[in-house]
Structure formats: structure tokens, C-alpha cells
Design a protein around this motif. Structure first.
Motif, mmCIF file in Angstrom:
data_model
loop_
_atom_site.group_PDB
_atom_site.id
_atom_site.type_symbol
_atom_site.label_atom_id
_atom_site.label_comp_id
_atom_site.label_asym_id
_atom_site.label_seq_id
_atom_site.Cartn_x
_atom_site.Cartn_y
_atom_site.Cartn_z
ATOM 1 N N UNK A 1 21.606 -53.995 -30.639
ATOM 2 C CA UNK A 1 21.338 -52.691 -30.018
ATOM 3 C C UNK A 1 19.925 -52.644 -29.466
ATOM 4 N N UNK A 2 18.965 -53.186 -30.213
ATOM 5 C CA UNK A 2 17.582 -53.219 -29.727
ATOM 6 C C UNK A 2 17.464 -54.037 -28.453
ATOM 7 N N UNK A 3 18.159 -55.157 -28.372
ATOM 8 C CA UNK A 3 18.128 -55.979 -27.161
ATOM 9 C C UNK A 3 18.717 -55.232 -25.977
ATOM 10 N N UNK A 4 19.821 -54.545 -26.218
ATOM 11 C CA UNK A 4 20.456 -53.785 -25.140
ATOM 12 C C UNK A 4 19.546 -52.662 -24.679
ATOM 13 N N UNK A 5 18.933 -51.968 -25.614
ATOM 14 C CA UNK A 5 18.035 -50.871 -25.262
ATOM 15 C C UNK A 5 16.819 -51.387 -24.494
ATOM 16 N N UNK A 6 16.263 -52.502 -24.921
ATOM 17 C CA UNK A 6 15.114 -53.088 -24.229
ATOM 18 C C UNK A 6 15.492 -53.485 -22.810
#
Length: 86
Positions: free
Chosen positions: A73-78
């Protein structure tokens, strides 16, 4: 003869695959303990100790899955934040 850790991992994986539940069902683990040969390979091991090991493995698997999901999720948000900036 399999290692005890292999039986524990096999039980945890199979239980998650079949039920998707993190709370170990006593009937299920008793059946696994007897049918998969754990009792034959480790006659001095009691069912309560084995179920405790499997429950611990289930918790570890759950924590790992949660960490992986958060990282994803953090990668997608970034990525989405970078894409929005001009």
C-alpha cells in the motif's frame, strides 16, 4: 521422518488455506495431528504443545502478511503521489 517444524508449517499453511481463520480449531488440529503422522513420528509430543506451535505459526504468518500488505500500500501511495505532481 519429517522435522517437527515442517509439520507445524504444513499444518499452519493448510489450516489457513482451508479455513482462512487465525484461531485454530481444536478438532481440526487433532485430526491433523493423528492423520498426518505427527503422532507416529513424535509419540512423546502431546496435542496441546503441537497446537500451541501451530497457533504461534499462524500468528507469525498473519503478521508477515500484514507487513507485506502495508508495504504494498505504501508503494502504491508513493507512486500515485509522484504521478499527481506536475
Amino acid at each position: 521422518m519429517r522435522k517437527l517444524s515442517e509439520y507445524v508449517e504444513m499444518a499452519a499453511s493448510e489450516y489457513l488455506r482451508e479455513t482462512g481463520n487465525l484461531e485454530l480449531d481444536p478438532r481440526w488440529i487433532a485430526e491433523f495431528f493423528q492423520d498426518q503422522g505427527v503422532l507416529d513420528d513424535y509419540p512423546l509430543l502431546d496435542l496441546v504443545a503441537f497446537s500451541g506451535l501451530v497457533q504461534k505459526a499462524l500468528i507469525v504468518k498473519s503478521e508477515r502478511a500484514s507487513k507485506q500488505a502495508r508495504r504494498h500500500i505504501e508503494k502504491v501511495m508513493t507512486f500515485s503521489k509522484r504521478r499527481r505532481k506536475p
